[in-house]
Design an enzyme around this catalytic site. Structure first.
Site, PDB file in Angstrom:
ATOM      1  N   ARG A  43      -0.459  14.460  13.176  1.00 32.35           N
ATOM      2  CA  ARG A  43      -0.055  14.308  11.785  1.00 32.35           C
ATOM      3  C   ARG A  43      -0.057  15.618  10.991  1.00 32.35           C
ATOM      4  O   ARG A  43      -0.788  15.781  10.011  1.00 32.35           O
ATOM      5  CB  ARG A  43      -0.919  13.260  11.078  1.00 32.35           C
ATOM      6  CG  ARG A  43      -0.924  11.962  11.817  1.00 32.35           C
ATOM      7  CD  ARG A  43      -1.561  10.855  11.038  1.00 32.35           C
ATOM      8  NE  ARG A  43      -0.622  10.196  10.140  1.00 32.35           N
ATOM      9  CZ  ARG A  43      -0.903   9.129   9.431  1.00 32.35           C
ATOM     10  NH1 ARG A  43      -2.080   8.602   9.473  1.00 32.35           N
ATOM     11  NH2 ARG A  43       0.008   8.596   8.651  1.00 32.35           N
ATOM     12  N   ASP A  71       3.732   0.942  12.225  1.00 30.58           N
ATOM     13  CA  ASP A  71       2.544   0.295  11.665  1.00 30.58           C
ATOM     14  C   ASP A  71       2.362  -1.142  12.179  1.00 30.58           C
ATOM     15  O   ASP A  71       1.303  -1.730  11.995  1.00 30.58           O
ATOM     16  CB  ASP A  71       2.607   0.285  10.126  1.00 30.58           C
ATOM     17  CG  ASP A  71       2.335   1.667   9.550  1.00 30.58           C
ATOM     18  OD1 ASP A  71       1.920   2.565  10.310  1.00 30.58           O
ATOM     19  OD2 ASP A  71       2.545   1.857   8.336  1.00 30.58           O
ATOM     20  N   ARG A  85      -9.137  -0.275   4.107  1.00 29.78           N
ATOM     21  CA  ARG A  85      -8.298   0.753   3.474  1.00 29.78           C
ATOM     22  C   ARG A  85      -6.941   0.212   3.091  1.00 29.78           C
ATOM     23  O   ARG A  85      -6.311   0.706   2.156  1.00 29.78           O
ATOM     24  CB  ARG A  85      -8.018   1.889   4.465  1.00 29.78           C
ATOM     25  CG  ARG A  85      -9.204   2.664   4.894  1.00 29.78           C
ATOM     26  CD  ARG A  85      -8.754   3.673   5.893  1.00 29.78           C
ATOM     27  NE  ARG A  85      -7.919   4.618   5.202  1.00 29.78           N
ATOM     28  CZ  ARG A  85      -7.875   5.903   5.465  1.00 29.78           C
ATOM     29  NH1 ARG A  85      -8.609   6.381   6.436  1.00 29.78           N
ATOM     30  NH2 ARG A  85      -7.102   6.694   4.783  1.00 29.78           N
ATOM     31  N   LYS A  94       0.845  -1.205   0.000  1.00 29.36           N
ATOM     32  CA  LYS A  94       0.000   0.000   0.000  1.00 29.36           C
ATOM     33  C   LYS A  94       0.878   1.253   0.000  1.00 29.36           C
ATOM     34  O   LYS A  94       0.691   2.149  -0.810  1.00 29.36           O
ATOM     35  CB  LYS A  94      -0.896  -0.011   1.243  1.00 29.36           C
ATOM     36  CG  LYS A  94      -1.559   1.323   1.531  1.00 29.36           C
ATOM     37  CD  LYS A  94      -2.490   1.250   2.721  1.00 29.36           C
ATOM     38  CE  LYS A  94      -1.924   1.746   4.024  1.00 29.36           C
ATOM     39  NZ  LYS A  94      -1.661   3.187   4.115  1.00 29.36           N
ATOM     40  N   ASN A  95       1.819   1.301   0.933  1.00 30.22           N
ATOM     41  CA  ASN A  95       2.580   2.544   1.102  1.00 30.22           C
ATOM     42  C   ASN A  95       3.604   2.794  -0.006  1.00 30.22           C
ATOM     43  O   ASN A  95       4.133   3.900  -0.110  1.00 30.22           O
ATOM     44  CB  ASN A  95       3.270   2.557   2.471  1.00 30.22           C
ATOM     45  CG  ASN A  95       2.279   2.767   3.594  1.00 30.22           C
ATOM     46  OD1 ASN A  95       1.098   3.012   3.345  1.00 30.22           O
ATOM     47  ND2 ASN A  95       2.749   2.667   4.825  1.00 30.22           N
ATOM     48  N   CYS A 152      -6.251   8.140   8.983  1.00 33.19           N
ATOM     49  CA  CYS A 152      -6.532   7.506  10.272  1.00 33.19           C
ATOM     50  C   CYS A 152      -6.232   8.473  11.403  1.00 33.19           C
ATOM     51  O   CYS A 152      -5.279   9.237  11.336  1.00 33.19           O
ATOM     52  CB  CYS A 152      -5.642   6.281  10.446  1.00 33.19           C
ATOM     53  SG  CYS A 152      -6.180   4.843   9.538  1.00 33.19           S
TER      54      CYS A 152
HETATM   55  C1  UD1 Z   1       3.904   7.018   6.425  1.00 26.95           C
HETATM   56  C2  UD1 Z   1       3.076   5.781   6.221  1.00 26.95           C
HETATM   57  C3  UD1 Z   1       2.445   5.328   7.531  1.00 26.95           C
HETATM   58  C4  UD1 Z   1       3.517   5.156   8.579  1.00 26.95           C
HETATM   59  C5  UD1 Z   1       4.389   6.394   8.706  1.00 26.95           C
HETATM   60  C6  UD1 Z   1       5.573   6.221   9.623  1.00 26.95           C
HETATM   61  C7  UD1 Z   1       2.314   6.011   3.929  1.00 26.95           C
HETATM   62  C8  UD1 Z   1       1.173   6.221   3.002  1.00 26.95           C
HETATM   63  N1  UD1 Z   1       2.034   6.069   5.231  1.00 26.95           N
HETATM   64  O1  UD1 Z   1       3.027   8.041   6.880  1.00 26.95           O
HETATM   65  O2  UD1 Z   1       1.767   4.103   7.291  1.00 26.95           O
HETATM   66  O3  UD1 Z   1       2.898   4.905   9.819  1.00 26.95           O
HETATM   67  O4  UD1 Z   1       4.912   6.755   7.399  1.00 26.95           O
HETATM   68  O5  UD1 Z   1       6.357   5.149   9.213  1.00 26.95           O
HETATM   69  O6  UD1 Z   1       3.433   5.770   3.510  1.00 26.95           O
HETATM   70  N2  UD1 Z   1       5.361  14.765  10.973  1.00 26.95           N
HETATM   71  C9  UD1 Z   1       5.367  16.096  11.318  1.00 26.95           C
HETATM   72  N3  UD1 Z   1       5.273  17.022  10.300  1.00 26.95           N
HETATM   73  C10 UD1 Z   1       5.180  16.653   8.989  1.00 26.95           C
HETATM   74  C11 UD1 Z   1       5.189  15.281   8.651  1.00 26.95           C
HETATM   75  C12 UD1 Z   1       5.277  14.368   9.667  1.00 26.95           C
HETATM   76  O7  UD1 Z   1       5.446  16.459  12.492  1.00 26.95           O
HETATM   77  O8  UD1 Z   1       5.114  17.544   8.143  1.00 26.95           O
HETATM   78  C13 UD1 Z   1       5.433  13.756  12.055  1.00 26.95           C
HETATM   79  C14 UD1 Z   1       4.149  12.927  12.123  1.00 26.95           C
HETATM   80  O9  UD1 Z   1       3.160  13.580  12.882  1.00 26.95           O
HETATM   81  C15 UD1 Z   1       4.647  11.670  12.780  1.00 26.95           C
HETATM   82  C16 UD1 Z   1       6.055  11.510  12.209  1.00 26.95           C
HETATM   83  O10 UD1 Z   1       6.433  12.810  11.740  1.00 26.95           O
HETATM   84  O11 UD1 Z   1       4.716  11.840  14.168  1.00 26.95           O
HETATM   85  C17 UD1 Z   1       6.165  10.512  11.071  1.00 26.95           C
HETATM   86  O12 UD1 Z   1       5.315  10.894  10.024  1.00 26.95           O
HETATM   87  P1  UD1 Z   1       5.629  10.531   8.486  1.00 26.95           P
HETATM   88  O13 UD1 Z   1       6.892   9.747   8.417  1.00 26.95           O
HETATM   89  O14 UD1 Z   1       5.516  11.769   7.695  1.00 26.95           O
HETATM   90  O15 UD1 Z   1       4.424   9.564   8.179  1.00 26.95           O
HETATM   91  P2  UD1 Z   1       3.499   9.562   6.899  1.00 26.95           P
HETATM   92  O16 UD1 Z   1       4.291   9.844   5.673  1.00 26.95           O
HETATM   93  O17 UD1 Z   1       2.266  10.342   7.175  1.00 26.95           O
END
Ligand code: UD1
Length: 418
Positions: free
Chosen positions: A121, A304, A396, A22-23, A116
């Site tokens: 986030r 995850d 999902r 998925k990711n 979710c």
């Molecule tokens: C992706 C994955 C998700 C996984 C996560 C962490 C996909 C579609 N989803 O989510 O399944 O759980 O990586 O491995 O690939 N953060 C900030 N500011 C930002 C962006 C992130 O503070 O602008 C924080 C988030 O709140 C979180 C952490 O960084 O605490 C990790 O987030 P991130 O690595 O960005 O996760 P996703 O890309 O949303």
């Protein structure tokens, strides 16, 4: 509304396989916007999130043909650069379309993404990176408006190795005139898959899988076919399903290296695991042992998998300590597990799991994708019948999960209605 009905207590035994990731699929589908031609993708999981991503591309003007795992995306004509709010709200990864639109059209309009409910986030790292790349970013009536004349080749040092922000920078900089460098980049295997896909199209990206990624801009990309990598979280979920029921599994189409922290913790818990190139055998012990786990960015233990392993450890002898370091609101499912007889206490970002007691089936509600999958695992090992409500969350991200579990001997059905 749909629910899973599970009659627990059956050992899962036999052979299964892992679907496409998925990711990895989501950013790769978004990257098709950059192609300006026709892309064929294989092994795309047939799940709600990939459907939504394709829906957004269609809305922007792409022509899409789908035949289960094979998808043809024609992005010759992109008519719009605004991602509709109702689609944006469907899932968080919609934000990476912004990077692809900026890369292709030099402009994008979008709103804050949904997804979710597992914590705040925010998307501040994405926005900060766009600004450093010279993108003019303004906020107006809840919409984020981005435009740029030319992407500025620069070095972006991420405060945290965000997966989505790393992907967004890669997508936005593919056509830059010069070199973009991402420092403290996310190192997840899905980033490597995105690099491999972009390079197959003719981009020049190096370093994915390390904490420094370089993107040398190119003028154009070409039409390609690409097969998405296997889903490492689904692989971990199926291994844990066998472990929690005291069963054994032969798991095919898996890249063991991607889940080495999961394999290692399951071994510490007493599972006998043999690893081959694209194959894993797991035999569960009579009684699992307690282990301590901390979630970390890759190559650490994946957030995850946190809910899945915590649930598995409810059946282990002794006390396990689980620390969630990535998302602050990822223990919601534990109150549902406690209703089934689990003994989990939450203190801040730590879950203390007193394991060993058999859970008892009851009616529980999923509140996010992985937490929902954890409830299925609890149901598989519990005494009696479990009903998992709100399974839309689970659909999902897992392709035909009930069919795979049934083929391993589980008594699980997907039913319509409350
Ligand atoms: C992706 C994955 C998700 C996984 C996560 C962490 C996909 C579609 N989803 O989510 O399944 O759980 O990586 O491995 O690939 N953060 C900030 N500011 C930002 C962006 C992130 O503070 O602008 C924080 C988030 O709140 C979180 C952490 O960084 O605490 C990790 O987030 P991130 O690595 O960005 O996760 P996703 O890309 O949303």
């Amino acid at each position: 509304m749909k629910s899973y009905i599970i009659d627990g207590g059956k050992k899962l035994e036999g052979e299964s396989y892992v679907s496409g990731s998925k990711n990895a699929s989501l950013p790769i589908i978004a990257a098709c916007i950059l192609s300006g031609g026709v892309t064929k993708l294989y092994n795309v999981p047939d799940i709600h999130d990939t459907k939504m991503m394709l829906e957004i591309l269609k809305n922007l003007g792409c022509k899409i043909k789908r035949n289960s795992g094979k998808i043809i995306i024609d992005s010759k004509k992109i008519k719009k650069y605004e991602i509709p709010e109702h689609l944006m709200r469907q899932m968080r990864s919609s934000v990476i379309i912004a990077g692809a639109l900026i890369g292709r059209l030099k402009k994008a309009t979008f709103s804050y993404p949904g997804g979710c409910d597992i914590g705040a986030r925010p998307i501040d790292l994405h926005i900060k990176a766009f600004k450093e790349m010279g993108v003019n970013v303004e906020e107006e009536a809840g919409k984020i408006l981005c435009n740029v004349d030319e992407i500025k080749p620069t070095k972006i040092q991420l405060d945290f190795p965000s997966v989505g922000a790393t992907e967004n920078i890669m997508l936005a900089s593919v056509f830059s005139k010069g070199e973009t460098i991402i420092g403290n980049a996310a190192m997840e295997p899905e980033i490597v898959d995105l690099q491999n896909f972009l390079n197959r199209m003719g981009a020049k990206v190096t370093g994915a899988g390390t904490n420094e990624i370089k993107i040398e801009g190119v003028y154009k990309l070409k039409d390609v076919s690409y097969k998405i990598m296997p889903d490492r979280i689904e692989a971990g979920t199926l291994l844990c399903a066998a472990a929690i029921t005291g069963g054994s599994i032969k798991l095919k189409n898996v890249i063991p290296e991607h889940i080495s922290p999961v394999i290692s913790k399951l071994q510490d818990a007493g599972c006998n695991i043999q690893v081959y190139e694209h194959l894993i055998y797991l035999v569960a012990p009579k009684k699992l042992k307690a282990v301590d786990i901390k979630t970390m960015p890759y190559p650490g233990f994946p957030t995850d998998m946190q809910s899945i392993i915590t649930t598995t450890l409810c059946q282990a002898k002794g006390t396990s300590i689980i620390i969630e370091n990535i998302f602050e609101n990822r223990f919601k499912y534990t109150s549902e597990l406690n209703r089934m007889g689990a003994k989990i206490t939450i203190e801040g970002k730590t879950a203390i799991v007193k394991g060993g007691k058999k859970m008892v089936g009851t009616i529980v509600e999923a509140s996010d994708l992985r937490g929902g999958a954890a409830l299925i695992l609890a149901g598989l090992s519990a005494k009696g019948r479990t009903k998992v409500k709100n399974v839309e969350y689970i659909l999902r991200g897992y392709e035909h999960l009930e069919n795979k579990l049934q083929s391993l001997g589980a008594k699980i059905t997907l039913e319509e209605g409350e």
